[in-house]
Design a protein around this motif. Structure first.
Motif, PDB file in Angstrom:
ATOM      1  N   ALA A 135     -33.411  -4.460  27.527  1.00  0.00           N
ATOM      2  CA  ALA A 135     -33.033  -5.873  27.541  1.00  0.00           C
ATOM      3  C   ALA A 135     -31.636  -6.061  26.944  1.00  0.00           C
ATOM      4  CB  ALA A 135     -34.059  -6.702  26.770  1.00  0.00           C
ATOM      5  N   SER A 136     -31.337  -5.304  25.908  1.00  0.00           N
ATOM      6  CA  SER A 136     -30.000  -5.359  25.330  1.00  0.00           C
ATOM      7  C   SER A 136     -28.950  -4.884  26.329  1.00  0.00           C
ATOM      8  CB  SER A 136     -29.936  -4.496  24.058  1.00  0.00           C
ATOM      9  OG  SER A 136     -30.767  -5.020  23.050  1.00  0.00           O
ATOM     10  N   MET A 137     -29.286  -3.862  27.116  1.00  0.00           N
ATOM     11  CA  MET A 137     -28.355  -3.368  28.128  1.00  0.00           C
ATOM     12  C   MET A 137     -28.059  -4.442  29.184  1.00  0.00           C
ATOM     13  SD  MET A 137     -27.529  -0.243  27.262  1.00  0.00           S
ATOM     14  CE  MET A 137     -27.593  -0.890  25.593  1.00  0.00           C
ATOM     15  N   VAL A 138     -29.091  -5.200  29.555  1.00  0.00           N
ATOM     16  CA  VAL A 138     -28.905  -6.277  30.532  1.00  0.00           C
ATOM     17  C   VAL A 138     -27.972  -7.343  29.961  1.00  0.00           C
ATOM     18  CG1 VAL A 138     -30.067  -8.122  31.801  1.00  0.00           C
ATOM     19  CG2 VAL A 138     -31.106  -5.854  31.674  1.00  0.00           C
ATOM     20  N   VAL A 139     -28.157  -7.703  28.696  1.00  0.00           N
ATOM     21  CA  VAL A 139     -27.300  -8.710  28.070  1.00  0.00           C
ATOM     22  C   VAL A 139     -25.857  -8.196  27.990  1.00  0.00           C
ATOM     23  CG1 VAL A 139     -26.872 -10.059  25.985  1.00  0.00           C
ATOM     24  CG2 VAL A 139     -29.212  -9.723  26.790  1.00  0.00           C
ATOM     25  N   ILE A 140     -25.688  -6.923  27.648  1.00  0.00           N
ATOM     26  CA  ILE A 140     -24.343  -6.347  27.593  1.00  0.00           C
ATOM     27  C   ILE A 140     -23.690  -6.403  28.969  1.00  0.00           C
ATOM     28  CG2 ILE A 140     -23.064  -4.188  27.280  1.00  0.00           C
ATOM     29  CD1 ILE A 140     -24.985  -3.516  25.002  1.00  0.00           C
ATOM     30  N   ALA A 141     -24.452  -6.092  30.019  1.00  0.00           N
ATOM     31  CA  ALA A 141     -23.906  -6.154  31.375  1.00  0.00           C
ATOM     32  C   ALA A 141     -23.473  -7.573  31.730  1.00  0.00           C
ATOM     33  CB  ALA A 141     -24.939  -5.638  32.372  1.00  0.00           C
ATOM     34  N   ALA A 142     -24.285  -8.557  31.362  1.00  0.00           N
ATOM     35  CA  ALA A 142     -23.918  -9.945  31.628  1.00  0.00           C
ATOM     36  C   ALA A 142     -22.682 -10.348  30.825  1.00  0.00           C
ATOM     37  CB  ALA A 142     -25.098 -10.864  31.295  1.00  0.00           C
ATOM     38  N   ALA A 143     -22.604  -9.888  29.568  1.00  0.00           N
ATOM     39  CA  ALA A 143     -21.437 -10.191  28.739  1.00  0.00           C
ATOM     40  C   ALA A 143     -20.174  -9.558  29.319  1.00  0.00           C
ATOM     41  CB  ALA A 143     -21.672  -9.704  27.310  1.00  0.00           C
ATOM     42  N   TYR A 144     -20.318  -8.356  29.874  1.00  0.00           N
ATOM     43  CA  TYR A 144     -19.171  -7.701  30.496  1.00  0.00           C
ATOM     44  C   TYR A 144     -18.708  -8.481  31.724  1.00  0.00           C
ATOM     45  CZ  TYR A 144     -16.283  -4.237  32.854  1.00  0.00           C
ATOM     46  OH  TYR A 144     -15.236  -3.607  33.484  1.00  0.00           O
ATOM     47  N   ALA A 145     -19.658  -8.895  32.570  1.00  0.00           N
ATOM     48  CA  ALA A 145     -19.307  -9.682  33.754  1.00  0.00           C
ATOM     49  C   ALA A 145     -18.620 -10.982  33.353  1.00  0.00           C
ATOM     50  CB  ALA A 145     -20.563  -9.968  34.572  1.00  0.00           C
ATOM     51  N   LEU A 146     -19.099 -11.600  32.283  1.00  0.00           N
ATOM     52  CA  LEU A 146     -18.479 -12.827  31.783  1.00  0.00           C
ATOM     53  C   LEU A 146     -17.045 -12.575  31.351  1.00  0.00           C
ATOM     54  CD1 LEU A 146     -18.574 -15.756  30.689  1.00  0.00           C
ATOM     55  CD2 LEU A 146     -19.597 -14.837  28.608  1.00  0.00           C
ATOM     56  N   TRP A 147     -16.842 -11.506  30.590  1.00  0.00           N
ATOM     57  CA  TRP A 147     -15.480 -11.194  30.132  1.00  0.00           C
ATOM     58  C   TRP A 147     -14.556 -10.913  31.310  1.00  0.00           C
ATOM     59  CZ3 TRP A 147     -13.114  -6.199  30.418  1.00  0.00           C
ATOM     60  CH2 TRP A 147     -11.835  -6.161  29.845  1.00  0.00           C
ATOM     61  N   ARG A 148     -15.030 -10.130  32.279  1.00  0.00           N
ATOM     62  CA  ARG A 148     -14.188  -9.837  33.436  1.00  0.00           C
ATOM     63  C   ARG A 148     -13.833 -11.106  34.199  1.00  0.00           C
ATOM     64  NH1 ARG A 148     -13.164  -4.401  34.980  1.00  0.00           N
ATOM     65  NH2 ARG A 148     -11.870  -5.469  36.529  1.00  0.00           N
ATOM     66  N   ARG A 149     -14.756 -12.048  34.231  1.00  0.00           N
ATOM     67  CA  ARG A 149     -14.459 -13.303  34.930  1.00  0.00           C
ATOM     68  C   ARG A 149     -13.384 -14.098  34.218  1.00  0.00           C
ATOM     69  NH1 ARG A 149     -12.738 -15.613  37.882  1.00  0.00           N
ATOM     70  NH2 ARG A 149     -13.413 -17.210  39.348  1.00  0.00           N
ATOM     71  N   THR A 150     -13.284 -13.960  32.892  1.00  0.00           N
ATOM     72  CA  THR A 150     -12.262 -14.699  32.149  1.00  0.00           C
ATOM     73  C   THR A 150     -10.874 -14.088  32.302  1.00  0.00           C
ATOM     74  OG1 THR A 150     -12.574 -13.434  30.084  1.00  0.00           O
ATOM     75  CG2 THR A 150     -13.955 -15.399  30.414  1.00  0.00           C
ATOM     76  N   VAL A 151     -10.787 -12.828  32.718  1.00  0.00           N
ATOM     77  CA  VAL A 151      -9.477 -12.187  32.847  1.00  0.00           C
ATOM     78  C   VAL A 151      -9.010 -12.124  34.304  1.00  0.00           C
ATOM     79  CG1 VAL A 151      -9.858 -10.798  30.787  1.00  0.00           C
ATOM     80  CG2 VAL A 151     -10.425  -9.843  33.013  1.00  0.00           C
ATOM     81  N   GLU A 152      -9.850 -12.579  35.227  1.00  0.00           N
ATOM     82  CA  GLU A 152      -9.496 -12.549  36.638  1.00  0.00           C
ATOM     83  C   GLU A 152      -8.967 -13.906  37.085  1.00  0.00           C
ATOM     84  OE1 GLU A 152     -12.824  -9.436  38.419  1.00  0.00           O
ATOM     85  OE2 GLU A 152     -13.306 -11.576  38.259  1.00  0.00           O
ATOM     86  N   PRO A 153      -8.118 -13.929  38.103  1.00  0.00           N
ATOM     87  CA  PRO A 153      -7.741 -15.209  38.698  1.00  0.00           C
ATOM     88  C   PRO A 153      -8.932 -15.837  39.407  1.00  0.00           C
ATOM     89  CG  PRO A 153      -6.844 -13.378  39.972  1.00  0.00           C
ATOM     90  CD  PRO A 153      -7.425 -12.788  38.720  1.00  0.00           C
ATOM     91  N   ASP A 154      -8.757 -17.045  39.886  1.00  0.00           N
ATOM     92  CA  ASP A 154      -9.888 -17.804  40.410  1.00  0.00           C
ATOM     93  C   ASP A 154      -9.988 -17.760  41.928  1.00  0.00           C
ATOM     94  OD1 ASP A 154     -12.165 -19.240  39.831  1.00  0.00           O
ATOM     95  OD2 ASP A 154     -11.194 -21.187  40.097  1.00  0.00           O
ATOM     96  N   GLY A 155      -9.344 -16.788  42.545  1.00  0.00           N
ATOM     97  CA  GLY A 155      -9.419 -16.681  43.993  1.00  0.00           C
ATOM     98  C   GLY A 155     -10.671 -15.961  44.455  1.00  0.00           C
ATOM     99  N   PRO A 156     -10.847 -15.818  45.748  1.00  0.00           N
ATOM    100  CA  PRO A 156     -12.019 -15.104  46.291  1.00  0.00           C
ATOM    101  C   PRO A 156     -11.898 -13.603  46.056  1.00  0.00           C
ATOM    102  CG  PRO A 156     -10.516 -15.717  48.056  1.00  0.00           C
ATOM    103  CD  PRO A 156      -9.976 -16.361  46.818  1.00  0.00           C
ATOM    104  N   THR A 157     -13.040 -12.924  46.046  1.00  0.00           N
ATOM    105  CA  THR A 157     -13.028 -11.471  45.869  1.00  0.00           C
ATOM    106  C   THR A 157     -12.730 -10.790  47.208  1.00  0.00           C
ATOM    107  OG1 THR A 157     -15.417 -11.355  46.266  1.00  0.00           O
ATOM    108  CG2 THR A 157     -14.673 -11.539  43.979  1.00  0.00           C
ATOM    109  N   THR A 158     -11.968  -9.709  47.130  1.00  0.00           N
ATOM    110  CA  THR A 158     -11.659  -8.910  48.308  1.00  0.00           C
ATOM    111  C   THR A 158     -11.891  -7.444  47.971  1.00  0.00           C
ATOM    112  OG1 THR A 158      -9.325  -8.768  47.668  1.00  0.00           O
ATOM    113  CG2 THR A 158      -9.954 -10.544  49.175  1.00  0.00           C
ATOM    114  N   PRO A 159     -12.337  -6.630  48.930  1.00  0.00           N
ATOM    115  CA  PRO A 159     -12.565  -5.204  48.660  1.00  0.00           C
ATOM    116  C   PRO A 159     -11.255  -4.497  48.323  1.00  0.00           C
ATOM    117  CG  PRO A 159     -13.644  -5.897  50.706  1.00  0.00           C
ATOM    118  CD  PRO A 159     -12.733  -7.002  50.308  1.00  0.00           C
ATOM    119  N   ALA A 160     -11.332  -3.595  47.342  1.00  0.00           N
ATOM    120  CA  ALA A 160     -10.168  -2.784  46.975  1.00  0.00           C
ATOM    121  C   ALA A 160     -10.278  -1.372  47.522  1.00  0.00           C
ATOM    122  CB  ALA A 160     -10.014  -2.743  45.455  1.00  0.00           C
ATOM    123  N   VAL A 161     -11.469  -0.990  47.996  1.00  0.00           N
ATOM    124  CA  VAL A 161     -11.692   0.337  48.568  1.00  0.00           C
ATOM    125  C   VAL A 161     -12.563   0.163  49.812  1.00  0.00           C
ATOM    126  CG1 VAL A 161     -11.506   1.508  46.333  1.00  0.00           C
ATOM    127  CG2 VAL A 161     -13.751   0.769  47.155  1.00  0.00           C
TER     128      VAL A 161
END
Length: 314
Positions: free
Chosen positions: A136-162
């Motif tokens: 359960a802690s791992m799930v919360v860490i994963a959600a916290a990571y996704a949250l942090w990444r969202r704060t450092v990304e621009p607000d445009g749509p996602t596009t594949p990089a590979v």
């Protein structure tokens, strides 16, 4: 029409709070491990109280009570950070898309994880419940990571990089990493660090389940190395760097795992291995995120309607 009022919380402050949430959730995993490794899992023998008559530890509980109660207090600290992130997200204008659900998930994940922790006490440290508490802690860490990444990304749509096959390979690597974490809890449940001298074990053969865990680690490292070469082959430099970091973290974690196994599981190395599990998860998510990118939406150009031609009156 009045202009909208922006909340005086900068984007950089929100990013720092989100990053602090990751650190706090990793820290509580390590301190939770310290509770188990010091045989303090039942230092507070009930939940949500520490004893039948007190919510806090008492002198009679001794050092084990202090350690267990201290970990419970840290849960409040982690929750306060998650609440600060949620309030900042709610007040943020403009608010990046998808940020609020992640902030809510992290905030609600803290009490959910605490409740599972309470069940570990009420079930006398049942090893399957203890493993669920860790996951359960791992799930919360994963959600916290996704949250942090969202704060450092621009607000445009996602596009594949590979290319799509490499995105599928990165997802497969992530799933194998998750399976390695799950089997790792089975290894822990079969080993000597039960959290209390009277706690039961899961009944699995420690040597056999450790071999299964090691096989999963070998597969995970193999997939991660394949990602490095595959990303480099298509010129995905950022993704290749993320995969190199993942392999480095996996090798360090694997080394700790082998040393602790052949040295009869000393507590310090077991704690380091728990920290390493969090770092492997974060590095794996870093690879997954590197396979896509968000691009900033260009500002809309100000357009002035063309004036209609004026015709002279007849």
């Amino acid at each position: 029409m009045k202009p909208s009022v922006r909340f005086p919380v900068s984007a950089s402050l929100l990013r720092r709070l989100a990053y602090a949430s990751i650190i706090a959730n990793v820290a509580i995993v390590v301190t939770g491990g310290a509770v188990r490794l010091t045989a303090s899992g039942l230092g507070c023998p009930t939940w949500p109280r520490c004893t039948d008559g007190s919510y806090v530890t008492t002198a009679e509980m001794g050092a084990h009570g202090v350690i267990e109660f201290g970990n419970r207090l840290l849960t409040f600290a982690v929750g306060i950070i998650a609440l600060a992130v949620l309030l900042a997200v709610l007040a943020r204008r403009p608010r990046p898309r998808g940020l609020l659900p992640l902030a809510v998930a992290v905030f609600l994940g803290i009490p959910a994880q605490a409740v599972i922790g309470g069940f570990t006490v009420l079930t006398n440290l049942n090893p399957w419940v203890v493993g669920l508490h860790f996951l359960a802690s791992m799930v919360v860490i994963a959600a916290a990571y996704a949250l942090w990444r969202r704060t450092v990304e621009p607000d445009g749509p996602t596009t594949p990089a590979v290319p799509a096959p490499l995105r599928a390979l990165a997802l497969l690597t992530t799933l194998v990493g998750a399976a390695v974490l799950v089997v790792g809890t089975w290894v822990t449940g079969s080993g000597p660090h039960a959290g209390d001298q009277g706690a039961a074990r899961n009944g699995l053969d420690p040597e056999a389940i450790s071999q299964v865990h090691a096989d999963g680690v070998f597969l995970l490292i193999g997939l991660s190395v394949a990602l490095i070469f595959a990303f480099r082959a298509v010129g995905a430099t950022r993704a290749a760097r993320a995969a190199v970091v993942l392999v480095a973290v996996e090798l360090g974690q694997g080394l700790i795992g082998f040393v602790q196994y052949f040295t009869q599981l000393p507590a310090a190395l077991v704690a380091a291995h728990m920290l390493g599990s969090c770092l492997v998860l974060l590095a794996t998510l870093g690879v997954l995120w590197s396979t896509r990118e968000r691009r900033a939406v260009p500002p809309a150009a100000d357009t002035v309607p063309a004036a209609e031609p004026v015709t002279a009156a007849a």
